[in-house]
Design a protein around this motif. Structure first.
Motif, PDB file in Angstrom:
ATOM      1  N   GLU A   1      25.203  88.181  16.014  1.00 29.60           N
ATOM      2  CA  GLU A   1      24.583  87.091  14.768  1.00 29.60           C
ATOM      3  C   GLU A   1      26.064  86.634  14.378  1.00 29.60           C
ATOM      4  O   GLU A   1      25.806  85.804  13.567  1.00 29.60           O
TER       5      GLU A   1
ATOM      6  N   SER B   1      28.890  99.085  19.248  1.00 27.20           N
ATOM      7  CA  SER B   1      29.357 100.264  18.625  1.00 27.20           C
ATOM      8  C   SER B   1      28.518 101.315  19.086  1.00 27.20           C
ATOM      9  O   SER B   1      27.439 101.352  19.584  1.00 27.20           O
TER      10      SER B   1
ATOM     11  N   ALA C   1      29.923 101.220  24.636  1.00 24.59           N
ATOM     12  CA  ALA C   1      30.316 101.459  23.270  1.00 24.59           C
ATOM     13  C   ALA C   1      31.655 101.319  22.828  1.00 24.59           C
ATOM     14  O   ALA C   1      32.588 100.970  23.568  1.00 24.59           O
TER      15      ALA C   1
ATOM     16  N   GLU D   1      37.160 104.784  15.181  1.00 24.05           N
ATOM     17  CA  GLU D   1      37.655 103.577  15.655  1.00 24.05           C
ATOM     18  C   GLU D   1      37.979 102.361  14.654  1.00 24.05           C
ATOM     19  O   GLU D   1      36.841 102.287  14.035  1.00 24.05           O
TER      20      GLU D   1
HETATM   21  P1  NAD Z   1      27.440  96.223  16.810  1.00 24.35           P
HETATM   22  O1  NAD Z   1      27.145  97.345  17.241  1.00 24.35           O
HETATM   23  O2  NAD Z   1      27.592  96.043  15.368  1.00 24.35           O
HETATM   24  O3  NAD Z   1      26.731  95.072  17.240  1.00 24.35           O
HETATM   25  C1  NAD Z   1      26.193  94.840  18.607  1.00 24.35           C
HETATM   26  C2  NAD Z   1      24.984  94.296  18.721  1.00 24.35           C
HETATM   27  O4  NAD Z   1      23.977  95.028  18.565  1.00 24.35           O
HETATM   28  C3  NAD Z   1      24.638  92.991  18.175  1.00 24.35           C
HETATM   29  O5  NAD Z   1      24.160  91.886  18.876  1.00 24.35           O
HETATM   30  C4  NAD Z   1      24.008  93.255  17.105  1.00 24.35           C
HETATM   31  O6  NAD Z   1      23.106  92.257  16.527  1.00 24.35           O
HETATM   32  C5  NAD Z   1      23.348  94.359  17.543  1.00 24.35           C
HETATM   33  N1  NAD Z   1      22.719  95.415  16.510  1.00 24.35           N
HETATM   34  C6  NAD Z   1      23.321  95.728  15.476  1.00 24.35           C
HETATM   35  N2  NAD Z   1      22.659  96.829  14.499  1.00 24.35           N
HETATM   36  C7  NAD Z   1      21.955  96.970  15.176  1.00 24.35           C
HETATM   37  C8  NAD Z   1      20.789  98.162  15.203  1.00 24.35           C
HETATM   38  N3  NAD Z   1      20.616  98.938  14.296  1.00 24.35           N
HETATM   39  N4  NAD Z   1      19.803  97.794  16.098  1.00 24.35           N
HETATM   40  C9  NAD Z   1      19.709  97.247  17.455  1.00 24.35           C
HETATM   41  N5  NAD Z   1      20.734  96.250  17.533  1.00 24.35           N
HETATM   42  C10 NAD Z   1      21.534  96.162  16.512  1.00 24.35           C
HETATM   43  O7  NAD Z   1      28.835  95.850  17.331  1.00 24.35           O
HETATM   44  P2  NAD Z   1      29.837  94.640  17.072  1.00 24.35           P
HETATM   45  O8  NAD Z   1      30.562  95.052  15.742  1.00 24.35           O
HETATM   46  O9  NAD Z   1      29.414  93.323  17.200  1.00 24.35           O
HETATM   47  O10 NAD Z   1      31.196  94.951  18.173  1.00 24.35           O
HETATM   48  C11 NAD Z   1      32.232  95.872  17.947  1.00 24.35           C
HETATM   49  C12 NAD Z   1      31.982  97.047  18.779  1.00 24.35           C
HETATM   50  O11 NAD Z   1      31.892  96.672  20.130  1.00 24.35           O
HETATM   51  C13 NAD Z   1      33.175  97.908  18.661  1.00 24.35           C
HETATM   52  O12 NAD Z   1      32.701  99.386  18.439  1.00 24.35           O
HETATM   53  C14 NAD Z   1      33.903  97.805  20.029  1.00 24.35           C
HETATM   54  O13 NAD Z   1      34.474  98.959  20.683  1.00 24.35           O
HETATM   55  C15 NAD Z   1      32.401  97.626  20.907  1.00 24.35           C
HETATM   56  N6  NAD Z   1      32.797  97.075  22.292  1.00 24.35           N
HETATM   57  C16 NAD Z   1      32.707  97.725  23.339  1.00 24.35           C
HETATM   58  C17 NAD Z   1      33.035  96.966  24.606  1.00 24.35           C
HETATM   59  C18 NAD Z   1      33.028  98.179  25.727  1.00 24.35           C
HETATM   60  O14 NAD Z   1      33.074  97.727  26.866  1.00 24.35           O
HETATM   61  N7  NAD Z   1      32.827  99.406  25.723  1.00 24.35           N
HETATM   62  C19 NAD Z   1      33.317  95.854  24.637  1.00 24.35           C
HETATM   63  C20 NAD Z   1      33.537  95.186  23.575  1.00 24.35           C
HETATM   64  C21 NAD Z   1      33.084  95.692  22.385  1.00 24.35           C
END
Ligand code: NAD
Length: 496
Positions: free
Chosen positions: A176, A226, A248, A381
Motif C-alpha cells: 500500500e 517482514s 522475510a 533489522e
Molecule cells: P511488511 O511486512 O510491512 O509488508 C509486506 C506486505 O504485507 C504488504 O503488502 C502489506 O500490506 C502486508 N501486510 C502488512 N501487515 C500485515 C499484516 N498484519 N497481515 C497481513 N499482511 C500484512 O514489509 P515491508 O515493510 O513492505 O517490506 C520490508 C520488509 O521486507 C523487510 O523486512 C525486508 O527485509 C523484507 N524483504 C525481504 C525480501 C526477501 O527476499 N527475503 C525481499 C524484499 C523485502
C-alpha cells in the motif's frame, strides 16, 4: 484525489470502500495518491474472476503462454525508464537504482518465456515389461502474491509472470506504500494480450491479506515482507491447507579477511550497505572485520560518510529518502539506541535533511564500530542506511557469529584465499553466499534461496523451484497391449 482503482477481470474498477491509505512522495511528504482498502465483496469478485480465467487459461498451449511473456518482456523494456521514474517518485529510489529494480524483474519474465522447457516432466520406459512411467506438471489454480514496498517492480515480477506462464491465474496485493508501479505493470500485462481475469490487483493491507489467506479458492500464496507478517502468513496459509512461500527480513553479514583487496572491499561495502538507503533485503548491514582488516574501518567510514542522499534525478545522489516517516523514526530510534548501548558512532546521519525538502524522510549514511551482538542495532533489522562494524580475531569466530544470527538471507566473504572462501561457503548457515561479491542475488535460472528466519517454506522464488511451487506433478504409469493380454487377476502390488 480519486483512489486508484482495483483491477478485476481486466477492468479498472473504482472501489466502493470508504477506507483509503495515502501514498506519499517520500522526498517531500506530499500525498500523490490514495489506495482503497478493497471490500470483502470486491475481494470475492477478484478471486471469482481469477477462478473463471483459470478454467480457460489452463488449456491454452504452453508455447502460447510463453509468447504472452515474450510480448510482455518487450513492453517492459520499452517502458523501462517510465517504470523507473514511477518507482523513483513513489519509493524515492535514485533513477539508476530504480532502473535496476525494473531490470531484475524483466530477467524473471525472461525465465517465464522459457516455461515450456521448465515444465518438462520425466519419463522412464519399461518400468516393468511393456509399462512406461512419465510425469507431467500441471497448474494449481488461483495463486496470490503479497508484496513489500522496497522493490515495487522486481518483486511482483518474481511472482505473477511465472505463476501465469505455468498456467495459473493470479491475485496481486501490492504494498500500500507504493502501489502505482505494480498497477502500471498490470496495465502493461493487459496491453501484452493477457486475457481478462488472469491477473487481478486488489489493494489494502492486513484485512485484505487475511481474506486471501482464508479464501478456499486460493491454492498458493507467495509473500515477501517482514518477519512477523511472513510468519503470520505462512502459519495461516498452511493452516488453511494452501502452499506458501514467505520471504522475510534479513541481517546480512560481510566477512572481511585481512588478505582481501582493500580497495575492492571498501568500494563494495559502500554500495551494498547504504545503497537504496539500506532498504534492500540483501543489503550488507553488518561488516565483520577479521584480524588486521579492522584497521580499515575508519577509512570505510570516511568513504560511506561521503555518500550524499538526494533526489531521484540528482546524478550525484547515492541514495534517496526512506519510504515513510514511520520508517525514519524507527531508524532514528535504533541509531540512538546504538549510541546509548555503547557502540561508537563514526558517521551519524540522524541529523541529515535535504534543504528545501525538510518534510522528506531523510536519514544520512551512518556507521557504527565496536558493535556487540547484544545491542539492538545488531539484533534488529534496521532497514536504513546504517552499517554496523564488528571485529573478530579469526575466520572461525566470524563463522560462529554469522551462524548465531537468526537470519539467513545473504552473506559475503572478501578474501584472496580459496581455502578460506571454500571453508566459509561450506560452513555458513546462510542461503546465498557471495565470494568477493557483496550482494549475491542469483539470476533467475537459479532460485532466490534465503534460509532460517529470512524464509518460511521450502520451494523458493524463481528458477526451477518456483516452477515446482506453482505446479503439481502428475505421474502416469501406462501399458498398451499388443496381443499378449494376460489372463487372470494379479493379486500383488508388483507391476508385471
Ligand atoms: P511488511 O511486512 O510491512 O509488508 C509486506 C506486505 O504485507 C504488504 O503488502 C502489506 O500490506 C502486508 N501486510 C502488512 N501487515 C500485515 C499484516 N498484519 N497481515 C497481513 N499482511 C500484512 O514489509 P515491508 O515493510 O513492505 O517490506 C520490508 C520488509 O521486507 C523487510 O523486512 C525486508 O527485509 C523484507 N524483504 C525481504 C525480501 C526477501 O527476499 N527475503 C525481499 C524484499 C523485502
Amino acid at each position: 484525489m480519486k483512489p486508484i482503482p482495483l483491477i478485476i477481470n481486466g477492468q479498472m474498477v473504482p472501489s466502493q470502500s470508504e477506507q483509503t491509505i495515502p501514498v506519499t512522495n517520500p522526498a517531500n511528504g506530499e500525498v500523490i495518491a490514495q489506495v482503497p482498502c478493497a471490500t470483502d465483496d470486491e475481494m470475492n469478485q477478484a478471486i471469482a474472476a481469477a477462478k473463471a480465467a483459470f478454467e480457460e487459461w489452463r488449456n491454452v498451449p504452453v508455447p502460447q503462454r510463453a509468447r504472452l511473456m515474450m510480448r510482455y518482456q518487450a513492453l517492459l523494456k520499452e517502458h523501462h525508464d517510465e517504470l523507473a521514474e514511477l518507482i523513483s517518485k513513489e519509493a524515492g529510489k535514485t533513477f539508476d537504482d530504480a532502473k535496476g529494480d525494473v531490470w531484475r524483474g524483466i530477467e524473471v519474465v525472461e525465465q517465464a518465456m522459457n516455461v515450456p522447457s521448465s515444465m518438462m516432466g520425466e519419463t522412464v520406459e519399461n518400468v516393468a515389461r511393456g509399462i512406461d512411467t512419465y510425469s507431467m506438471t500441471q497448474p494449481l489454480g488461483v495463486c496470490a502474491g503479497i508484496t513489500p514496498f522496497n522493490f515495487p517492480a522486481m518483486i511482483p515480477l518474481w511472482m505473477f509472470p511465472l505463476a501465469i506462464a505455468c498456467g495459473n491465474s493470479f491475485i496481486l496485493k501490492p504494498s500500500e506504500q507504493d502501489p502505482l508501479t505494480p498497477m502500471r505493470l498490470a496495465e502493461l500485462f493487459k496491453e501484452a494480450g493477457a486475457p481478462d481475469g488472469l491477473l487481478n490487483v486488489v489493494h489494502g493491507s492486513a484485512h485484505q491479506v487475511d481474506h486471501i489467506l482464508n479464501h478456499e479458492d486460493i491454492q498458493a500464496v507467495s509473500f515477501v515482507g517482514s518477519v512477523p507478517v511472513g510468519q503470520h502468513i505462512y502459519k495461516t496459509a498452511t493452516d488453511n491447507m494452501k502452499r506458501a512461500q514467505c520471504f522475510a527480513g534479513a541481517k546480512n553479514h560481510s566477512v572481511i579477511m585481512p588478505d582481501a583487496n582493500k580497495d575492492q572491499v571498501l568500494n563494495n561495502l559502500v554500495g551494498s550497505s547504504v545503497g537504496a538507503a539500506g532498504q534492500r533485503c540483501m543489503a550488507i548491514s553488518v561488516a565483520v572485520f577479521v584480524g588486521e582488516s579492522q584497521e580499515w574501518i575508519d577509512e570505510l567510514a570516511d568513504k560511506i560518510g561521503q555518500v550524499k542522499p538526494g533526489l531521484w534525478d540528482d546524478k550525484d545522489a547515492g541514495f534517496g529518502p526512506l519510504i515513510s516517516d514511520k520508517a525514519k523514526q524507527r531508524v532514528l530510534k535504533l541509531i540512538q539506541s546504538g549510541k546509548e548501548q555503547g557502540a561508537t558512532c563514526l558517521v551519524d546521519g540522524s541529523e541529515f535533511s535535504l534543504p528545501g525538502y525538510e518534510k522528506g524522510n531523510w536519514v544520512g549514511p551512518t556507521v557504527f564500530k565496536d558493535v556487540k551482538t547484544d545491542m539492538d542495532i545488531y539484533r534488529e533489522e534496521i532497514f536504513g542506511p546504517v552499517l554496523c562494524c564488528v571485529a573478530v580475531d579469526t575466520l572461525e569466530e566470524a563463522i560462529e557469529l554469522v551462524n548465531g544470527n537468526p537470519y539467513g538471507n545473504g552473506t559475503s566473504i572478501f578474501t584472496a584465499s580459496g581455502a578460506a572462501a571454500r571453508k566459509y561457503q561450506h560452513e555458513i548457515d546462510v542461503g546465498q553466499v557471495g565470494i568477493n561479491v557483496p550482494i549475491p542475488v542469483p539470476l533467475p535460472f537459479f532460485s532466490f534461496t534465503g534460509w532460517k528466519n529470512s524464509f518460511f517454506g521450502d520451494l523458493h522464488a524463481y528458477g526451477k523451484q518456483a516452477v515446482r511451487f506453482y505446479t503439481e506433478t502428475k505421474t502416469i504409469t501406462s501399458r498398451w497391449f499388443e496381443d499378449d493380454i494376460p489372463s487372470g487377476p494379479n493379486m500383488t502390488i508388483s507391476l508385471h
